[in-house]
Design a protein around this motif. Structure first.
Motif, PDB file in Angstrom:
ATOM      1  N   GLU A   1     -94.806  15.851  -3.226  1.00 29.53           N
ATOM      2  CA  GLU A   1     -94.632  14.433  -3.524  1.00 29.53           C
ATOM      3  C   GLU A   1     -93.203  14.164  -4.005  1.00 29.53           C
ATOM      4  O   GLU A   1     -92.650  14.919  -4.809  1.00 29.53           O
ATOM      5  CB  GLU A   1     -95.639  14.019  -4.604  1.00 29.53           C
ATOM      6  N   VAL A   2     -92.631  13.076  -3.490  1.00 28.69           N
ATOM      7  CA  VAL A   2     -91.272  12.666  -3.845  1.00 28.69           C
ATOM      8  C   VAL A   2     -91.303  11.229  -4.336  1.00 28.69           C
ATOM      9  O   VAL A   2     -91.999  10.383  -3.765  1.00 28.69           O
ATOM     10  CB  VAL A   2     -90.319  12.790  -2.638  1.00 28.69           C
ATOM     11  N   HIS A   3     -90.529  10.947  -5.383  1.00 29.83           N
ATOM     12  CA  HIS A   3     -90.406   9.588  -5.899  1.00 29.83           C
ATOM     13  C   HIS A   3     -88.928   9.203  -5.907  1.00 29.83           C
ATOM     14  O   HIS A   3     -88.094   9.955  -6.432  1.00 29.83           O
ATOM     15  CB  HIS A   3     -91.011   9.479  -7.296  1.00 29.83           C
ATOM     16  N   ILE A   4     -88.614   8.043  -5.345  1.00 28.47           N
ATOM     17  CA  ILE A   4     -87.245   7.563  -5.222  1.00 28.47           C
ATOM     18  C   ILE A   4     -87.083   6.278  -6.021  1.00 28.47           C
ATOM     19  O   ILE A   4     -87.933   5.376  -5.948  1.00 28.47           O
ATOM     20  CB  ILE A   4     -86.878   7.288  -3.743  1.00 28.47           C
ATOM     21  N   LEU A   5     -85.990   6.164  -6.776  1.00 31.83           N
ATOM     22  CA  LEU A   5     -85.697   4.966  -7.567  1.00 31.83           C
ATOM     23  C   LEU A   5     -84.529   4.222  -6.918  1.00 31.83           C
ATOM     24  O   LEU A   5     -83.402   4.715  -6.909  1.00 31.83           O
ATOM     25  CB  LEU A   5     -85.345   5.335  -9.003  1.00 31.83           C
ATOM     26  N   LEU A   6     -84.807   3.038  -6.395  1.00 31.51           N
ATOM     27  CA  LEU A   6     -83.797   2.304  -5.644  1.00 31.51           C
ATOM     28  C   LEU A   6     -82.655   1.815  -6.533  1.00 31.51           C
ATOM     29  O   LEU A   6     -81.502   1.760  -6.096  1.00 31.51           O
ATOM     30  CB  LEU A   6     -84.436   1.107  -4.940  1.00 31.51           C
ATOM     31  N   ASP A   7     -82.954   1.445  -7.771  1.00 34.18           N
ATOM     32  CA  ASP A   7     -81.899   0.879  -8.618  1.00 34.18           C
ATOM     33  C   ASP A   7     -80.852   1.913  -9.001  1.00 34.18           C
ATOM     34  O   ASP A   7     -79.719   1.563  -9.332  1.00 34.18           O
ATOM     35  CB  ASP A   7     -82.497   0.252  -9.878  1.00 34.18           C
ATOM     36  N   THR A   8     -81.219   3.197  -8.953  1.00 35.36           N
ATOM     37  CA  THR A   8     -80.277   4.265  -9.300  1.00 35.36           C
ATOM     38  C   THR A   8     -79.624   4.874  -8.073  1.00 35.36           C
ATOM     39  O   THR A   8     -78.563   5.492  -8.179  1.00 35.36           O
ATOM     40  CB  THR A   8     -80.996   5.371 -10.098  1.00 35.36           C
ATOM     41  N   ALA A   9     -80.263   4.717  -6.915  1.00 32.49           N
ATOM     42  CA  ALA A   9     -79.693   5.246  -5.673  1.00 32.49           C
ATOM     43  C   ALA A   9     -78.575   4.315  -5.218  1.00 32.49           C
ATOM     44  O   ALA A   9     -78.774   3.445  -4.384  1.00 32.49           O
ATOM     45  CB  ALA A   9     -80.773   5.367  -4.599  1.00 32.49           C
ATOM     46  N   VAL A  10     -77.399   4.484  -5.810  1.00 28.90           N
ATOM     47  CA  VAL A  10     -76.268   3.604  -5.521  1.00 28.90           C
ATOM     48  C   VAL A  10     -75.779   3.816  -4.102  1.00 28.90           C
ATOM     49  O   VAL A  10     -76.121   4.787  -3.438  1.00 28.90           O
ATOM     50  CB  VAL A  10     -75.125   3.846  -6.525  1.00 28.90           C
ATOM     51  N   SER A  11     -74.934   2.920  -3.639  1.00 34.47           N
ATOM     52  CA  SER A  11     -74.532   2.937  -2.231  1.00 34.47           C
ATOM     53  C   SER A  11     -73.536   4.039  -1.904  1.00 34.47           C
ATOM     54  O   SER A  11     -73.467   4.495  -0.775  1.00 34.47           O
ATOM     55  CB  SER A  11     -73.919   1.582  -1.858  1.00 34.47           C
ATOM     56  N   ALA A  12     -72.744   4.476  -2.888  1.00 35.85           N
ATOM     57  CA  ALA A  12     -71.697   5.450  -2.591  1.00 35.85           C
ATOM     58  C   ALA A  12     -72.222   6.877  -2.737  1.00 35.85           C
ATOM     59  O   ALA A  12     -72.898   7.182  -3.717  1.00 35.85           O
ATOM     60  CB  ALA A  12     -70.511   5.237  -3.530  1.00 35.85           C
ATOM     61  N   PRO A  13     -71.928   7.771  -1.761  1.00 39.13           N
ATOM     62  CA  PRO A  13     -72.301   9.172  -1.916  1.00 39.13           C
ATOM     63  C   PRO A  13     -71.625   9.749  -3.158  1.00 39.13           C
ATOM     64  O   PRO A  13     -70.578   9.260  -3.578  1.00 39.13           O
ATOM     65  CB  PRO A  13     -71.750   9.812  -0.643  1.00 39.13           C
ATOM     66  N   PRO A  14     -72.183  10.773  -3.814  1.00 39.28           N
ATOM     67  CA  PRO A  14     -73.350  11.537  -3.373  1.00 39.28           C
ATOM     68  C   PRO A  14     -74.679  11.019  -3.909  1.00 39.28           C
ATOM     69  O   PRO A  14     -75.682  11.715  -3.779  1.00 39.28           O
ATOM     70  CB  PRO A  14     -73.060  12.925  -3.937  1.00 39.28           C
ATOM     71  N   ASN A  15     -74.695   9.856  -4.519  1.00 38.82           N
ATOM     72  CA  ASN A  15     -75.958   9.306  -5.012  1.00 38.82           C
ATOM     73  C   ASN A  15     -76.462   8.183  -4.126  1.00 38.82           C
ATOM     74  O   ASN A  15     -77.223   7.331  -4.581  1.00 38.82           O
ATOM     75  CB  ASN A  15     -75.785   8.795  -6.460  1.00 38.82           C
ATOM     76  N   ASP A  16     -76.049   8.168  -2.877  1.00 38.33           N
ATOM     77  CA  ASP A  16     -76.559   7.162  -1.957  1.00 38.33           C
ATOM     78  C   ASP A  16     -77.996   7.503  -1.571  1.00 38.33           C
ATOM     79  O   ASP A  16     -78.485   8.607  -1.829  1.00 38.33           O
ATOM     80  CB  ASP A  16     -75.681   7.083  -0.705  1.00 38.33           C
ATOM     81  N   LEU A  17     -78.667   6.545  -0.951  1.00 38.49           N
ATOM     82  CA  LEU A  17     -80.092   6.712  -0.659  1.00 38.49           C
ATOM     83  C   LEU A  17     -80.343   7.897   0.257  1.00 38.49           C
ATOM     84  O   LEU A  17     -81.302   8.659   0.050  1.00 38.49           O
ATOM     85  CB  LEU A  17     -80.638   5.418  -0.038  1.00 38.49           C
ATOM     86  N   ARG A  18     -79.514   8.096   1.270  1.00 37.12           N
ATOM     87  CA  ARG A  18     -79.712   9.221   2.193  1.00 37.12           C
ATOM     88  C   ARG A  18     -79.649  10.556   1.460  1.00 37.12           C
ATOM     89  O   ARG A  18     -80.506  11.421   1.650  1.00 37.12           O
ATOM     90  CB  ARG A  18     -78.648   9.187   3.299  1.00 37.12           C
ATOM     91  N   THR A  19     -78.613  10.718   0.627  1.00 38.07           N
ATOM     92  CA  THR A  19     -78.447  11.980  -0.091  1.00 38.07           C
ATOM     93  C   THR A  19     -79.619  12.244  -1.022  1.00 38.07           C
ATOM     94  O   THR A  19     -80.109  13.372  -1.111  1.00 38.07           O
ATOM     95  CB  THR A  19     -77.134  11.970  -0.892  1.00 38.07           C
ATOM     96  N   VAL A  20     -80.078  11.200  -1.706  1.00 35.23           N
ATOM     97  CA  VAL A  20     -81.198  11.362  -2.635  1.00 35.23           C
ATOM     98  C   VAL A  20     -82.463  11.776  -1.893  1.00 35.23           C
ATOM     99  O   VAL A  20     -83.189  12.684  -2.324  1.00 35.23           O
ATOM    100  CB  VAL A  20     -81.429  10.059  -3.425  1.00 35.23           C
ATOM    101  N   VAL A  21     -82.739  11.123  -0.756  1.00 40.50           N
ATOM    102  CA  VAL A  21     -83.940  11.450   0.025  1.00 40.50           C
ATOM    103  C   VAL A  21     -83.893  12.900   0.492  1.00 40.50           C
ATOM    104  O   VAL A  21     -84.865  13.660   0.344  1.00 40.50           O
ATOM    105  CB  VAL A  21     -84.091  10.482   1.218  1.00 40.50           C
ATOM    106  N   VAL A  22     -82.762  13.309   1.068  1.00 43.15           N
ATOM    107  CA  VAL A  22     -82.637  14.687   1.572  1.00 43.15           C
ATOM    108  C   VAL A  22     -82.703  15.684   0.411  1.00 43.15           C
ATOM    109  O   VAL A  22     -83.339  16.743   0.521  1.00 43.15           O
ATOM    110  CB  VAL A  22     -81.328  14.859   2.366  1.00 43.15           C
TER     111      VAL A  22
END
Length: 319
Positions: A108-129
């Motif tokens: 199970e994985v949980h993702i927080l959109l408000d913290t997944a900022v747009s710039a790498p390395p905390n962008d949404l893609r990096t967090v998901v992977v």
């Protein structure tokens, strides 16, 4: 005369069908069976869920060679707008400043959109992977999963997702390694420390050390070593068998690499050159101000002396 040819053709057809089944076997399972993505609260839109599903699907395809045979079980991804929809038990898994967490053993994985900022390395893609790596490593390690050190998990997740978590760079390790203030890897076996500075340092050194090991021995060596862990055979012993190098020896080589060969020192100086120039300029500025004050005092003294001389001179008689 034709019978051997017929037999050969049939065998070739059978081999072709067998190879075809092998090539298509990983795709026989639909993405819905491998992966489910759902909103954690009403503020997460369907478009966002679809975007996360696409990122996760591409992530699984990218990670497949490193974790052959996975996913062994369906992975559930829950997308939250913020921490508000997390239970108290779930929040214990969330490190401060991070944009997601994986619940090992539960796929199970949980993702927080408000913290997944747009710039790498905390962008949404990096967090998901990043979080997918945790789940895939946990599945691949099987019975060895409970004995995989936390620093291996976090280091591998950062390495394979393409960037350090929390924006911590390798330059941050220079002073910690030199002063021996970095946490020992034995202290990062079960979990990472609390506190912003030590937490960031733990992420940074895990990323740097595991990246060093991956460059030296390859991803599969680290992944296979994780699967071979046991209660009586910890990761350091498995790594010794796989590489003929003790963890202490590898750590010493890594520290020398960071200090002298990684370029971290040069990057640190370049990044802070303006600050260094300001620091160096402050004493010069103080000296210049003091010199100016001294010159002003001397000039005032000279003017005062000249005025006294003028007042002492006899005045010319009036005609």
């Amino acid at each position: 005369m034709q019978r051997p040819i017929v037999v050969a053709v049939r065998r070739l057809l059978a081999i072709s069908l067998w190879l075809s089944s092998l090539l298509t076997a990983p795709h026989a399972q639909s993405r819905d069976e491998q992966l489910t993505v759902e909103p954690g609260d009403a503020r997460v839109s369907a478009a966002t869920v679809a975007s996360v599903r696409e990122l996760a699907t591409k992530g699984l395809e990218k990670l497949a060679p490193d974790f052959p045979g996975t996913p062994l079980r369906r992975i559930r991804i829950v997308v939250h707008s913020d921490q508000g929809s997390l239970s108290l038990a779930m929040r214990e898994h969330l490190h401060e400043g991070t944009a997601g967490f994986a619940m090992l053993g539960r796929d199970e994985v949980h993702i927080l959109l408000d913290t997944a900022v747009s710039a790498p390395p905390n962008d949404l893609r990096t967090v998901v992977v990043h979080e997918l790596v945790h789940v895939l490593l946990d599945q691949f390690a099987a019975t060895g999963a409970p004995h995989v050190p936390r620093w291996v998990h976090e280091g591998l997740a950062q390495t394979l997702s393409g960037g350090p978590y929390l924006g911590v760079q390798e330059e941050s390790l220079l002073f910690a390694i030199s002063a021996r203030t970095a946490p020992r890897f034995s202290e990062l076996e079960a979990d990472f420390p609390d506190g912003d500075h030590m937490l960031r340092l733990a992420y940074a050194q895990s990323f740097s050390f595991v990246s060093f090991l991956v460059d030296r021995f390859g991803v599969r060596t680290i992944v296979d070593a994780s699967r071979d862990c046991r209660a009586d055979r910890p990761f350091n012993l498995v790594l010794l068998d796989a590489t003929d190098q003790s963890l202490a020896r590898l750590q010493e080589e890594w520290e020398n690499y960071v200090l002298f060969r990684s370029g971290a020192a040069a990057r640190y100086l370049l990044r802070n050159c303006f600050s260094f120039l300001i620091v160096l300029a402050v004493p010069l500025l103080i000296l210049a101000v003091l010199k100016r004050i001294r010159l002003n005092r001397q000039r005032k003294a000279q003017l005062a002396a000249a005025e006294r001389v003028i007042t002492l001179l006899p005045s010319e008689p009036e005609e």
